[in-house]
Design a protein around this motif. Structure first.
Motif, mmCIF file in Angstrom:
data_model
loop_
_atom_site.group_PDB
_atom_site.id
_atom_site.type_symbol
_atom_site.label_atom_id
_atom_site.label_comp_id
_atom_site.label_asym_id
_atom_site.label_seq_id
_atom_site.Cartn_x
_atom_site.Cartn_y
_atom_site.Cartn_z
ATOM 1 N N LEU A 74 39.018 -11.824 -23.824
ATOM 2 C CA LEU A 74 38.316 -13.098 -23.956
ATOM 3 C C LEU A 74 37.431 -13.269 -22.732
ATOM 4 O O LEU A 74 37.904 -13.131 -21.596
ATOM 5 C CB LEU A 74 39.324 -14.250 -24.054
ATOM 6 N N GLU A 75 36.157 -13.563 -22.953
ATOM 7 C CA GLU A 75 35.191 -13.573 -21.854
ATOM 8 C C GLU A 75 34.450 -14.908 -21.783
ATOM 9 O O GLU A 75 33.925 -15.388 -22.786
ATOM 10 C CB GLU A 75 34.205 -12.418 -22.029
ATOM 11 N N LEU A 76 34.412 -15.482 -20.581
ATOM 12 C CA LEU A 76 33.830 -16.799 -20.339
ATOM 13 C C LEU A 76 32.737 -16.710 -19.270
ATOM 14 O O LEU A 76 32.883 -17.264 -18.176
ATOM 15 C CB LEU A 76 34.911 -17.785 -19.869
ATOM 16 N N PRO A 77 31.637 -16.039 -19.520
ATOM 17 C CA PRO A 77 30.642 -15.822 -18.459
ATOM 18 C C PRO A 77 29.998 -17.101 -17.941
ATOM 19 O O PRO A 77 29.533 -17.138 -16.792
ATOM 20 C CB PRO A 77 29.611 -14.898 -19.135
ATOM 21 N N TRP A 78 29.970 -18.150 -18.753
ATOM 22 C CA TRP A 78 29.392 -19.431 -18.327
ATOM 23 C C TRP A 78 30.250 -20.104 -17.253
ATOM 24 O O TRP A 78 29.809 -21.033 -16.594
ATOM 25 C CB TRP A 78 29.248 -20.368 -19.526
ATOM 26 N N SER A 102 36.425 -12.214 -11.920
ATOM 27 C CA SER A 102 35.551 -11.048 -11.915
ATOM 28 C C SER A 102 35.957 -9.964 -12.901
ATOM 29 O O SER A 102 35.134 -9.140 -13.301
ATOM 30 C CB SER A 102 35.533 -10.432 -10.518
ATOM 31 N N GLY A 103 37.249 -9.951 -13.259
ATOM 32 C CA GLY A 103 37.744 -8.831 -14.060
ATOM 33 C C GLY A 103 37.726 -7.524 -13.296
ATOM 34 O O GLY A 103 37.870 -6.450 -13.884
ATOM 35 N N PRO A 110 51.058 -4.606 -24.304
ATOM 36 C CA PRO A 110 49.829 -5.236 -24.790
ATOM 37 C C PRO A 110 49.239 -6.163 -23.739
ATOM 38 O O PRO A 110 49.980 -6.869 -23.041
ATOM 39 C CB PRO A 110 50.286 -6.005 -26.029
ATOM 40 N N VAL A 111 47.922 -6.141 -23.616
ATOM 41 C CA VAL A 111 47.233 -6.907 -22.573
ATOM 42 C C VAL A 111 46.169 -7.804 -23.191
ATOM 43 O O VAL A 111 45.361 -7.354 -24.010
ATOM 44 C CB VAL A 111 46.573 -5.962 -21.544
ATOM 45 N N LEU A 112 46.198 -9.068 -22.789
ATOM 46 C CA LEU A 112 45.130 -10.013 -23.121
ATOM 47 C C LEU A 112 44.430 -10.362 -21.819
ATOM 48 O O LEU A 112 45.054 -10.875 -20.892
ATOM 49 C CB LEU A 112 45.711 -11.268 -23.784
ATOM 50 N N ALA A 113 43.137 -10.063 -21.746
ATOM 51 C CA ALA A 113 42.362 -10.343 -20.539
ATOM 52 C C ALA A 113 41.531 -11.602 -20.731
ATOM 53 O O ALA A 113 40.935 -11.809 -21.795
ATOM 54 C CB ALA A 113 41.449 -9.173 -20.207
ATOM 55 N N LEU A 114 41.503 -12.431 -19.695
ATOM 56 C CA LEU A 114 40.658 -13.625 -19.660
ATOM 57 C C LEU A 114 39.760 -13.503 -18.438
ATOM 58 O O LEU A 114 40.237 -13.653 -17.304
ATOM 59 C CB LEU A 114 41.520 -14.878 -19.512
ATOM 60 N N SER A 115 38.501 -13.186 -18.618
ATOM 61 C CA SER A 115 37.627 -12.993 -17.464
ATOM 62 C C SER A 115 36.326 -13.762 -17.646
ATOM 63 O O SER A 115 35.969 -14.158 -18.752
ATOM 64 C CB SER A 115 37.339 -11.504 -17.244
ATOM 65 N N CYS A 116 35.633 -13.951 -16.522
ATOM 66 C CA CYS A 116 34.414 -14.754 -16.528
ATOM 67 C C CYS A 116 33.159 -13.898 -16.413
ATOM 68 O O CYS A 116 32.102 -14.376 -15.975
ATOM 69 C CB CYS A 116 34.473 -15.799 -15.420
ATOM 70 N N VAL A 117 33.289 -12.628 -16.768
ATOM 71 C CA VAL A 117 32.152 -11.722 -16.894
ATOM 72 C C VAL A 117 32.347 -10.916 -18.167
ATOM 73 O O VAL A 117 33.438 -10.893 -18.741
ATOM 74 C CB VAL A 117 32.013 -10.774 -15.677
ATOM 75 N N THR A 118 31.315 -10.249 -18.595
ATOM 76 C CA THR A 118 31.422 -9.400 -19.776
ATOM 77 C C THR A 118 31.595 -7.938 -19.360
ATOM 78 O O THR A 118 31.102 -7.505 -18.317
ATOM 79 C CB THR A 118 30.167 -9.527 -20.663
ATOM 80 N N ASP A 119 32.326 -7.208 -20.176
ATOM 81 C CA ASP A 119 32.501 -5.756 -19.997
ATOM 82 C C ASP A 119 33.039 -5.379 -18.617
ATOM 83 O O ASP A 119 32.591 -4.414 -17.998
ATOM 84 C CB ASP A 119 31.168 -5.024 -20.245
ATOM 85 N N SER A 135 38.539 -6.080 -18.813
ATOM 86 C CA SER A 135 38.310 -6.200 -20.254
ATOM 87 C C SER A 135 38.479 -4.858 -20.956
ATOM 88 O O SER A 135 39.015 -4.780 -22.067
ATOM 89 C CB SER A 135 36.909 -6.749 -20.526
ATOM 90 N N LYS A 136 38.025 -3.805 -20.302
ATOM 91 C CA LYS A 136 38.083 -2.481 -20.914
ATOM 92 C C LYS A 136 39.515 -1.952 -21.022
ATOM 93 O O LYS A 136 39.789 -1.068 -21.828
ATOM 94 C CB LYS A 136 37.206 -1.508 -20.124
ATOM 95 N N LYS A 137 40.427 -2.492 -20.212
ATOM 96 C CA LYS A 137 41.822 -2.065 -20.276
ATOM 97 C C LYS A 137 42.654 -2.947 -21.206
ATOM 98 O O LYS A 137 43.841 -2.680 -21.418
ATOM 99 C CB LYS A 137 42.439 -2.078 -18.873
ATOM 100 N N ALA A 138 42.039 -4.001 -21.757
ATOM 101 C CA ALA A 138 42.787 -4.971 -22.550
ATOM 102 C C ALA A 138 42.770 -4.629 -24.033
ATOM 103 O O ALA A 138 41.822 -4.026 -24.547
ATOM 104 C CB ALA A 138 42.207 -6.361 -22.335
ATOM 105 N N ASP A 139 43.811 -5.050 -24.716
ATOM 106 C CA ASP A 139 43.856 -4.936 -26.174
ATOM 107 C C ASP A 139 43.074 -6.065 -26.830
ATOM 108 O O ASP A 139 42.522 -5.901 -27.914
ATOM 109 C CB ASP A 139 45.313 -4.972 -26.643
ATOM 110 N N LEU A 140 43.051 -7.220 -26.178
ATOM 111 C CA LEU A 140 42.226 -8.342 -26.612
ATOM 112 C C LEU A 140 41.563 -8.919 -25.385
ATOM 113 O O LEU A 140 42.241 -9.276 -24.411
ATOM 114 C CB LEU A 140 43.071 -9.411 -27.315
#
Length: 347
Positions: A138-142, A98-99, A118-127, A131-136
Protein backbone atom coordinates in the motif's frame (compact mmCIF):
# COMPACT_ATOMS: atom_id res chain seq x y z
CA UNK A 1 8.00 29.52 6.69
CA UNK A 2 9.78 26.20 7.22
CA UNK A 3 9.16 23.13 5.11
CA UNK A 4 8.33 21.26 8.32
CA UNK A 5 5.57 23.75 9.14
CA UNK A 6 4.16 23.55 5.61
CA UNK A 7 3.94 19.77 5.84
CA UNK A 8 2.23 19.93 9.24
CA UNK A 9 -0.37 22.27 7.79
CA UNK A 10 -0.90 20.02 4.76
CA UNK A 11 -1.56 16.88 6.79
CA UNK A 12 -5.36 16.95 6.62
CA UNK A 13 -5.38 17.35 2.85
CA UNK A 14 -3.17 14.28 2.67
CA UNK A 15 -5.33 12.47 5.24
CA UNK A 16 -8.39 12.71 3.02
CA UNK A 17 -6.45 11.06 0.20
CA UNK A 18 -5.22 8.37 2.57
CA UNK A 19 -8.73 7.74 3.88
CA UNK A 20 -10.19 7.41 0.38
CA UNK A 21 -7.31 5.19 -0.77
CA UNK A 22 -7.55 2.86 2.21
CA UNK A 23 -11.31 2.51 1.74
CA UNK A 24 -10.73 1.58 -1.90
CA UNK A 25 -8.34 -1.16 -0.73
CA UNK A 26 -10.56 -2.51 2.06
CA UNK A 27 -11.76 -5.68 0.35
CA UNK A 28 -8.30 -6.46 -0.98
CA UNK A 29 -6.74 -6.05 2.49
CA UNK A 30 -9.31 -8.26 4.21
CA UNK A 31 -9.13 -10.91 1.49
CA UNK A 32 -5.33 -10.95 1.70
CA UNK A 33 -5.35 -11.39 5.48
CA UNK A 34 -7.94 -14.16 5.27
CA UNK A 35 -6.05 -15.98 2.52
CA UNK A 36 -2.92 -16.19 4.66
CA UNK A 37 -4.70 -17.92 7.57
CA UNK A 38 -2.92 -15.67 10.05
CA UNK A 39 -3.30 -15.97 13.81
CA UNK A 40 -1.51 -12.75 14.75
CA UNK A 41 -0.18 -9.47 13.37
CA UNK A 42 3.32 -8.12 13.98
CA UNK A 43 4.15 -4.49 13.20
CA UNK A 44 7.77 -3.56 12.57
CA UNK A 45 9.36 -0.14 12.23
CA UNK A 46 12.17 2.17 13.30
CA UNK A 47 11.96 5.48 15.14
CA UNK A 48 8.63 7.14 14.38
CA UNK A 49 7.41 4.05 12.57
CA UNK A 50 8.12 1.92 15.63
CA UNK A 51 6.12 4.31 17.83
CA UNK A 52 3.25 4.07 15.36
CA UNK A 53 3.63 0.29 15.38
CA UNK A 54 3.07 0.26 19.13
CA UNK A 55 -0.22 2.12 18.72
CA UNK A 56 -1.18 -0.06 15.76
CA UNK A 57 -0.58 -3.27 17.69
CA UNK A 58 -2.74 -1.99 20.55
CA UNK A 59 -5.52 -1.05 18.11
CA UNK A 60 -5.33 -4.44 16.43
CA UNK A 61 -5.74 -6.25 19.73
CA UNK A 62 -8.74 -4.11 20.67
CA UNK A 63 -10.42 -3.65 17.29
CA UNK A 64 -9.69 -6.88 15.43
CA UNK A 65 -9.41 -9.20 18.43
CA UNK A 66 -6.10 -10.56 17.14
CA UNK A 67 -2.87 -11.00 19.09
CA UNK A 68 -0.57 -8.23 17.90
CA UNK A 69 2.85 -6.91 18.83
CA UNK A 70 5.39 -4.32 17.71
CA UNK A 71 9.06 -4.96 17.01
CA UNK A 72 11.87 -2.48 16.44
CA UNK A 73 13.37 -3.02 12.99
CA UNK A 74 16.94 -3.03 14.29
CA UNK A 75 16.10 -5.61 16.96
CA UNK A 76 14.45 -7.88 14.41
CA UNK A 77 17.37 -7.49 12.01
CA UNK A 78 19.93 -8.39 14.67
CA UNK A 79 17.91 -11.17 16.28
CA UNK A 80 15.52 -12.76 13.76
CA UNK A 81 15.82 -16.22 15.30
CA UNK A 82 14.82 -14.89 18.72
CA UNK A 83 11.36 -14.04 17.43
CA UNK A 84 10.62 -17.16 15.43
CA UNK A 85 7.80 -18.28 17.73
CA UNK A 86 6.23 -14.81 17.66
CA UNK A 87 6.35 -14.71 13.86
CA UNK A 88 4.74 -18.11 13.32
CA UNK A 89 1.50 -17.66 11.33
CA UNK A 90 1.77 -13.89 11.66
CA UNK A 91 1.13 -11.12 9.17
CA UNK A 92 4.07 -8.72 9.21
CA UNK A 93 2.99 -5.11 8.68
CA UNK A 94 5.74 -2.57 7.97
CA UNK A 95 4.75 1.13 8.03
CA UNK A 96 7.49 3.34 6.60
CA UNK A 97 7.93 6.81 5.16
CA UNK A 98 10.71 5.90 2.73
CA UNK A 99 10.32 2.15 2.32
CA UNK A 100 14.13 2.14 2.37
CA UNK A 101 15.12 2.05 6.04
CA UNK A 102 18.00 -0.40 6.18
CA UNK A 103 17.04 -2.26 9.34
CA UNK A 104 13.52 -3.07 8.18
CA UNK A 105 14.48 -4.03 4.63
CA UNK A 106 17.32 -6.25 5.85
CA UNK A 107 15.15 -7.84 8.53
CA UNK A 108 12.59 -8.81 5.91
CA UNK A 109 15.32 -10.24 3.69
CA UNK A 110 16.60 -12.40 6.52
CA UNK A 111 13.12 -13.62 7.38
CA UNK A 112 12.22 -14.44 3.80
CA UNK A 113 15.44 -16.43 3.40
CA UNK A 114 14.59 -18.52 6.46
CA UNK A 115 10.88 -19.10 7.03
CA UNK A 116 8.94 -16.67 4.83
CA UNK A 117 6.10 -14.73 6.44
CA UNK A 118 3.44 -12.74 4.59
CA UNK A 119 4.27 -9.03 4.47
CA UNK A 120 2.03 -5.99 4.07
CA UNK A 121 4.02 -2.83 3.38
CA UNK A 122 2.72 0.68 4.04
CA UNK A 123 5.06 3.26 2.53
CA UNK A 124 4.91 6.86 1.39
CA UNK A 125 6.78 6.34 -1.88
CA UNK A 126 6.16 4.13 -4.87
CA UNK A 127 8.24 1.10 -5.85
CA UNK A 128 10.40 1.18 -2.73
CA UNK A 129 12.67 -1.69 -1.68
CA UNK A 130 10.13 -2.46 1.06
CA UNK A 131 7.26 -2.56 -1.42
CA UNK A 132 9.18 -4.97 -3.62
CA UNK A 133 9.61 -7.40 -0.71
CA UNK A 134 5.92 -7.27 0.26
CA UNK A 135 3.10 -9.60 -0.68
CA UNK A 136 0.71 -6.65 -0.54
CA UNK A 137 2.01 -3.11 -0.93
CA UNK A 138 0.00 0.00 0.00
CA UNK A 139 1.56 3.28 -1.12
CA UNK A 140 0.75 6.81 0.08
CA UNK A 141 3.08 9.14 -1.86
CA UNK A 142 0.96 12.22 -1.07
CA UNK A 143 1.88 11.72 2.61
CA UNK A 144 5.65 11.78 2.08
CA UNK A 145 7.53 14.33 4.20
CA UNK A 146 10.46 15.92 2.40
CA UNK A 147 11.71 17.49 5.65
CA UNK A 148 13.93 15.35 7.86
CA UNK A 149 11.50 15.16 10.78
CA UNK A 150 8.24 13.35 10.10
CA UNK A 151 4.95 15.13 10.76
CA UNK A 152 2.41 14.74 7.95
CA UNK A 153 3.75 11.23 7.31
CA UNK A 154 3.22 10.27 10.95
CA UNK A 155 -0.44 11.26 11.00
CA UNK A 156 -1.14 9.50 7.72
CA UNK A 157 0.58 6.26 8.68
CA UNK A 158 -1.21 6.34 12.05
CA UNK A 159 -4.56 6.58 10.25
CA UNK A 160 -3.63 3.89 7.72
CA UNK A 161 -2.65 1.52 10.54
CA UNK A 162 -5.84 2.29 12.45
CA UNK A 163 -7.95 1.65 9.35
CA UNK A 164 -6.24 -1.72 8.89
CA UNK A 165 -7.29 -2.71 12.39
CA UNK A 166 -10.81 -1.37 11.82
CA UNK A 167 -11.16 -3.28 8.54
CA UNK A 168 -10.08 -6.56 10.13
CA UNK A 169 -12.46 -5.99 13.05
CA UNK A 170 -15.35 -4.48 11.07
CA UNK A 171 -15.21 -1.43 13.34
CA UNK A 172 -17.46 0.95 11.42
CA UNK A 173 -17.53 3.52 14.24
CA UNK A 174 -13.79 4.09 14.00
CA UNK A 175 -13.93 4.35 10.21
CA UNK A 176 -16.72 6.94 10.38
CA UNK A 177 -15.00 8.90 13.17
CA UNK A 178 -11.78 9.13 11.16
CA UNK A 179 -13.71 10.89 8.42
CA UNK A 180 -15.24 13.24 11.02
CA UNK A 181 -11.79 14.10 12.36
CA UNK A 182 -10.51 14.81 8.85
CA UNK A 183 -13.48 17.03 8.04
CA UNK A 184 -12.89 19.17 11.12
CA UNK A 185 -9.11 19.20 10.76
CA UNK A 186 -8.47 22.46 8.92
CA UNK A 187 -10.79 24.46 11.17
CA UNK A 188 -9.33 22.78 14.25
CA UNK A 189 -5.74 23.72 13.33
CA UNK A 190 -6.75 27.31 12.62
CA UNK A 191 -8.65 27.59 15.91
CA UNK A 192 -6.05 26.15 18.28
CA UNK A 193 -2.62 26.90 16.80
CA UNK A 194 -2.17 30.40 18.20
CA UNK A 195 -3.13 29.36 21.73
CA UNK A 196 -0.75 26.38 21.61
CA UNK A 197 2.10 28.63 20.51
CA UNK A 198 1.40 31.12 23.32
CA UNK A 199 1.28 28.39 25.97
CA UNK A 200 4.56 26.85 24.77
CA UNK A 201 6.47 30.10 24.24
CA UNK A 202 8.73 30.08 27.30
CA UNK A 203 12.16 28.70 28.23
CA UNK A 204 11.20 25.10 28.99
CA UNK A 205 13.88 22.43 28.71
CA UNK A 206 11.99 19.26 29.62
CA UNK A 207 8.85 17.87 27.98
CA UNK A 208 6.53 15.09 29.09
CA UNK A 209 3.83 13.66 26.83
CA UNK A 210 1.11 11.65 28.57
CA UNK A 211 -1.45 9.35 26.96
CA UNK A 212 -3.07 5.97 27.55
CA UNK A 213 -4.05 2.95 25.49
CA UNK A 214 -3.91 3.27 21.74
CA UNK A 215 -2.56 6.81 22.03
CA UNK A 216 0.55 5.86 24.02
CA UNK A 217 2.63 4.93 20.98
CA UNK A 218 1.55 8.18 19.35
CA UNK A 219 2.60 10.05 22.51
CA UNK A 220 6.04 8.45 22.13
CA UNK A 221 6.15 9.83 18.60
CA UNK A 222 5.20 13.26 19.97
CA UNK A 223 8.19 13.04 22.30
CA UNK A 224 10.43 12.15 19.34
CA UNK A 225 9.15 15.18 17.41
CA UNK A 226 9.94 17.44 20.38
CA UNK A 227 13.43 15.99 20.66
CA UNK A 228 14.22 16.13 16.94
CA UNK A 229 12.72 19.51 16.10
CA UNK A 230 13.26 21.47 19.34
CA UNK A 231 16.39 19.61 20.55
CA UNK A 232 15.04 19.14 24.08
CA UNK A 233 14.70 16.21 26.44
CA UNK A 234 11.23 14.71 25.93
CA UNK A 235 9.66 11.53 27.27
CA UNK A 236 6.28 9.84 27.12
CA UNK A 237 4.41 7.86 29.75
CA UNK A 238 1.01 6.44 30.44
CA UNK A 239 -1.02 9.07 32.22
CA UNK A 240 -0.97 7.87 35.84
CA UNK A 241 2.40 6.15 35.42
CA UNK A 242 4.12 9.53 35.59
CA UNK A 243 3.59 9.30 39.36
CA UNK A 244 5.74 6.15 39.49
CA UNK A 245 9.15 7.81 39.29
CA UNK A 246 9.14 10.35 36.43
CA UNK A 247 7.33 12.93 38.59
CA UNK A 248 10.68 13.81 40.16
CA UNK A 249 11.74 15.38 36.82
CA UNK A 250 8.65 17.59 36.59
CA UNK A 251 9.18 21.20 37.61
CA UNK A 252 8.99 24.82 36.42
CA UNK A 253 11.15 24.00 33.39
CA UNK A 254 8.72 21.27 32.24
CA UNK A 255 6.05 21.42 29.57
CA UNK A 256 3.46 18.65 29.89
CA UNK A 257 1.17 17.65 27.02
CA UNK A 258 -1.60 15.31 28.19
CA UNK A 259 -4.38 13.47 26.38
CA UNK A 260 -7.38 13.35 28.72
CA UNK A 261 -9.86 10.67 27.68
CA UNK A 262 -13.16 9.45 29.05
CA UNK A 263 -15.13 11.76 31.30
CA UNK A 264 -12.26 13.38 33.14
CA UNK A 265 -12.15 11.08 36.13
CA UNK A 266 -11.12 12.32 39.54
CA UNK A 267 -7.73 10.58 39.17
CA UNK A 268 -6.95 12.44 35.93
CA UNK A 269 -8.03 15.75 37.45
CA UNK A 270 -5.94 15.15 40.56
CA UNK A 271 -2.90 14.30 38.42
CA UNK A 272 -3.18 17.59 36.53
CA UNK A 273 -3.53 19.41 39.86
CA UNK A 274 -0.42 17.76 41.28
CA UNK A 275 1.67 18.36 38.14
CA UNK A 276 0.57 22.00 38.15
CA UNK A 277 1.54 22.17 41.81
CA UNK A 278 5.12 21.28 40.86
CA UNK A 279 5.28 24.38 38.66
CA UNK A 280 4.95 22.73 35.25
CA UNK A 281 3.03 24.22 32.34
CA UNK A 282 0.24 21.92 31.11
CA UNK A 283 -1.44 21.70 27.72
CA UNK A 284 -4.30 19.22 28.01
CA UNK A 285 -6.26 17.79 25.09
CA UNK A 286 -9.74 16.28 25.08
CA UNK A 287 -12.60 15.88 22.64
CA UNK A 288 -15.03 17.71 24.96
CA UNK A 289 -14.50 20.51 27.47
CA UNK A 290 -16.07 18.69 30.43
CA UNK A 291 -13.20 16.20 30.47
CA UNK A 292 -10.65 18.83 31.57
CA UNK A 293 -10.59 20.72 34.87
CA UNK A 294 -9.60 24.08 33.40
CA UNK A 295 -8.34 25.38 36.75
CA UNK A 296 -5.58 22.75 36.79
CA UNK A 297 -4.14 23.35 33.29
CA UNK A 298 -2.64 26.28 31.41
CA UNK A 299 -4.38 25.49 28.14
CA UNK A 300 -7.27 23.17 27.32
CA UNK A 301 -7.27 22.17 23.64
CA UNK A 302 -10.69 20.83 22.69
CA UNK A 303 -11.50 19.17 19.38
CA UNK A 304 -15.22 19.91 19.94
CA UNK A 305 -16.29 16.71 18.23
CA UNK A 306 -16.68 13.53 20.26
CA UNK A 307 -14.48 10.87 18.70
CA UNK A 308 -13.45 7.32 19.39
CA UNK A 309 -10.38 7.32 21.65
CA UNK A 310 -8.02 6.07 18.95
CA UNK A 311 -9.29 8.69 16.49
CA UNK A 312 -8.57 11.44 19.02
CA UNK A 313 -4.92 10.80 18.21
CA UNK A 314 -5.37 12.63 14.89
CA UNK A 315 -5.97 16.08 16.43
CA UNK A 316 -3.80 15.28 19.47
CA UNK A 317 -0.53 14.81 17.54
CA UNK A 318 -0.84 18.35 16.13
CA UNK A 319 -0.08 19.71 19.61
CA UNK A 320 3.48 18.37 20.09
CA UNK A 321 4.22 19.18 16.45
CA UNK A 322 3.35 22.87 16.90
CA UNK A 323 4.95 22.99 20.36
CA UNK A 324 8.19 21.66 18.84
CA UNK A 325 8.17 24.32 16.12
CA UNK A 326 7.44 27.06 18.67
CA UNK A 327 10.44 26.02 20.75
CA UNK A 328 12.68 25.75 17.68
CA UNK A 329 11.69 29.26 16.61
CA UNK A 330 12.38 30.64 20.09
CA UNK A 331 15.82 29.00 20.17
CA UNK A 332 16.73 30.00 16.61
CA UNK A 333 16.86 26.36 15.45
CA UNK A 334 16.12 25.52 11.83
CA UNK A 335 13.54 22.69 12.07
CA UNK A 336 14.35 21.58 8.52
CA UNK A 337 17.98 20.81 9.37
CA UNK A 338 18.16 18.98 12.72
CA UNK A 339 21.73 18.41 13.84
CA UNK A 340 22.98 14.86 13.28
CA UNK A 341 19.85 13.48 11.65
CA UNK A 342 18.99 12.22 8.18
CA UNK A 343 15.54 11.58 6.75
CA UNK A 344 15.98 7.80 6.95
CA UNK A 345 18.79 5.56 8.06
CA UNK A 346 21.00 3.74 5.58
CA UNK A 347 23.44 1.42 7.30
Amino acid sequence: MSLTYSEIKQQYTALQQTYDYMLSKRQEIVAFAQSESITSITFVGCGSSYCLSESAAFSTRLRAGLPASALAGGDLMLNPERYSSLLKNTLLVAPSRSGSTSEVVEALRLLQNDKPVPVLALSCVTDSPLSKKADLSLELPWAFDHSVCQTRTVTNLYVANLMLAAFLGNDEVVIADIQKAIHQGEAYMTRVESDIRKAADFAWSNAVVLADGELQGLASEGAIALTEIAKVQAHSYHLLDVRHGPMVTVGPDTLVIAAITGNGTEHQRNLMRDIKGRGATIIAFADHAEAIAAEHVDLAVISDNKLDVAVQGIPFIFIPQIVALTSADRQGINPDQPDGLVAWVKL
